[in-house]
Design a protein around this motif. Structure first.
Motif, short mmCIF file in Angstrom:
data_model
loop_
_atom_site.label_atom_id
_atom_site.label_comp_id
_atom_site.label_asym_id
_atom_site.label_seq_id
_atom_site.Cartn_x
_atom_site.Cartn_y
_atom_site.Cartn_z
N VAL A 177 0.85 -1.20 0.00
CA VAL A 177 0.00 0.00 0.00
C VAL A 177 0.88 1.25 0.00
O VAL A 177 0.65 2.19 -0.77
CB VAL A 177 -0.97 0.01 1.21
CG1 VAL A 177 -1.63 1.36 1.38
CG2 VAL A 177 -2.01 -1.07 1.05
N LYS A 178 1.91 1.27 0.84
CA LYS A 178 2.82 2.42 0.89
C LYS A 178 3.52 2.63 -0.45
O LYS A 178 3.68 3.76 -0.91
CB LYS A 178 3.84 2.24 2.01
CG LYS A 178 3.25 2.39 3.39
CD LYS A 178 4.30 2.17 4.44
CE LYS A 178 3.67 2.20 5.82
NZ LYS A 178 4.63 1.88 6.87
N ALA A 179 3.95 1.54 -1.09
CA ALA A 179 4.61 1.65 -2.40
C ALA A 179 3.65 2.19 -3.45
O ALA A 179 4.03 3.02 -4.28
CB ALA A 179 5.16 0.29 -2.82
N ALA A 180 2.41 1.74 -3.41
CA ALA A 180 1.42 2.20 -4.38
C ALA A 180 1.14 3.69 -4.20
O ALA A 180 1.01 4.43 -5.18
CB ALA A 180 0.12 1.40 -4.23
N ILE A 181 1.05 4.14 -2.96
CA ILE A 181 0.82 5.56 -2.70
C ILE A 181 2.00 6.39 -3.20
O ILE A 181 1.82 7.42 -3.84
CB ILE A 181 0.56 5.79 -1.19
CG1 ILE A 181 -0.79 5.21 -0.80
CG2 ILE A 181 0.64 7.29 -0.84
CD1 ILE A 181 -1.03 5.12 0.69
N ALA A 182 3.22 5.92 -2.95
CA ALA A 182 4.40 6.64 -3.43
C ALA A 182 4.42 6.69 -4.95
O ALA A 182 4.75 7.73 -5.54
CB ALA A 182 5.66 5.97 -2.89
N ASN A 183 4.07 5.57 -5.60
CA ASN A 183 4.03 5.55 -7.07
C ASN A 183 2.99 6.53 -7.60
O ASN A 183 3.24 7.26 -8.56
CB ASN A 183 3.72 4.15 -7.58
CG ASN A 183 4.88 3.20 -7.41
OD1 ASN A 183 6.02 3.62 -7.23
ND2 ASN A 183 4.59 1.92 -7.44
N TYR B 289 17.22 1.11 -8.20
CA TYR B 289 15.95 0.41 -8.41
C TYR B 289 15.98 -1.01 -7.87
O TYR B 289 15.07 -1.41 -7.13
CB TYR B 289 15.57 0.40 -9.89
CG TYR B 289 14.25 -0.27 -10.13
CD1 TYR B 289 13.06 0.38 -9.84
CD2 TYR B 289 14.18 -1.57 -10.62
CE1 TYR B 289 11.83 -0.24 -10.04
CE2 TYR B 289 12.97 -2.19 -10.83
CZ TYR B 289 11.80 -1.52 -10.54
OH TYR B 289 10.60 -2.14 -10.72
N GLU B 290 17.00 -1.77 -8.21
CA GLU B 290 17.03 -3.18 -7.79
C GLU B 290 17.03 -3.31 -6.28
O GLU B 290 16.31 -4.12 -5.71
CB GLU B 290 18.24 -3.88 -8.39
CG GLU B 290 18.20 -5.38 -8.23
CD GLU B 290 19.30 -6.07 -9.00
OE1 GLU B 290 19.76 -7.11 -8.50
OE2 GLU B 290 19.71 -5.58 -10.07
N ARG B 291 17.82 -2.49 -5.61
CA ARG B 291 17.87 -2.53 -4.15
C ARG B 291 16.55 -2.06 -3.54
O ARG B 291 16.05 -2.63 -2.57
CB ARG B 291 19.02 -1.68 -3.64
CG ARG B 291 19.26 -1.83 -2.17
CD ARG B 291 20.49 -1.13 -1.67
NE ARG B 291 21.20 -0.38 -2.69
CZ ARG B 291 21.99 0.63 -2.45
NH1 ARG B 291 22.20 1.02 -1.23
NH2 ARG B 291 22.60 1.27 -3.42
N ALA B 292 15.96 -1.01 -4.12
CA ALA B 292 14.72 -0.45 -3.58
C ALA B 292 13.52 -1.37 -3.77
O ALA B 292 12.57 -1.31 -3.01
CB ALA B 292 14.44 0.91 -4.22
N THR B 293 13.55 -2.21 -4.79
CA THR B 293 12.40 -3.09 -5.06
C THR B 293 12.67 -4.55 -4.76
O THR B 293 11.83 -5.40 -5.02
CB THR B 293 11.95 -2.95 -6.53
OG1 THR B 293 13.05 -3.33 -7.37
CG2 THR B 293 11.48 -1.55 -6.84
#
Length: 134
Positions: free
Chosen positions: A76-82, A108-112
């Motif tokens: 949910v937090k990732a979706a809000i940030a996106n 990107y790779e580390r963050a996801t």
């Protein structure tokens, strides 16, 4: 009621099961992060494993909810940030466009990794369900 848009978010689903039906994937957690199918597969594996391990369906569903909660909260937090990144004003959008070509390949790779490297373990099998129940 207004119509949905590309950046429209749905409210969180309060109940994911009712004793006869269990919602999984986007039906249970419509976060809009483009992960509905993978969340459905993860949900199915965790749900099957807990149904095989627990003596009652209600216990299995309670454990399933608890096990999925942290990951889904992070989703949910990732979706809000996106979504917020896509609705940035002109100055923020310009800064994003300047910074992303430099930062994206390095971060990107580390963050996801939490999203794409997630390991549920082995899916349940008929043999393990029988052994766990015994």
């Amino acid at each position: 009621m207004h119509g949905g848009t590309l950046l429209h978010t749905l409210p969180l689903v309060r109940g994911h099961h009712d004793g006869r039906i269990v919602l999984i994937g986007d039906a249970a957690h419509p976060v809009g992060a483009g992960q509905g199918a993978s969340m459905a597969l993860e949900d199915a594996v965790v749900l099957a494993r807990e149904l095989g391990r627990r003596t009652t369906t209600s216990n299995a569903l309670a454990v399933y909810d608890r096990l999925r909660g942290d990951r889904l909260g992070k989703m949910v937090k990732a979706a809000i940030a996106n979504r917020d990144a896509k609705t940035a004003g002109p100055v923020a959008a310009r800064l994003r466009d300047l910074i992303m070509p430099i930062v994206f390949p390095r971060m990107y790779e580390r963050a996801t990794g939490w999203l794409y490297d997630y390991d549920l373990g082995a899916p349940p099998t008929a043999a393990s369900a029988t052994a766990d129940a015994g």
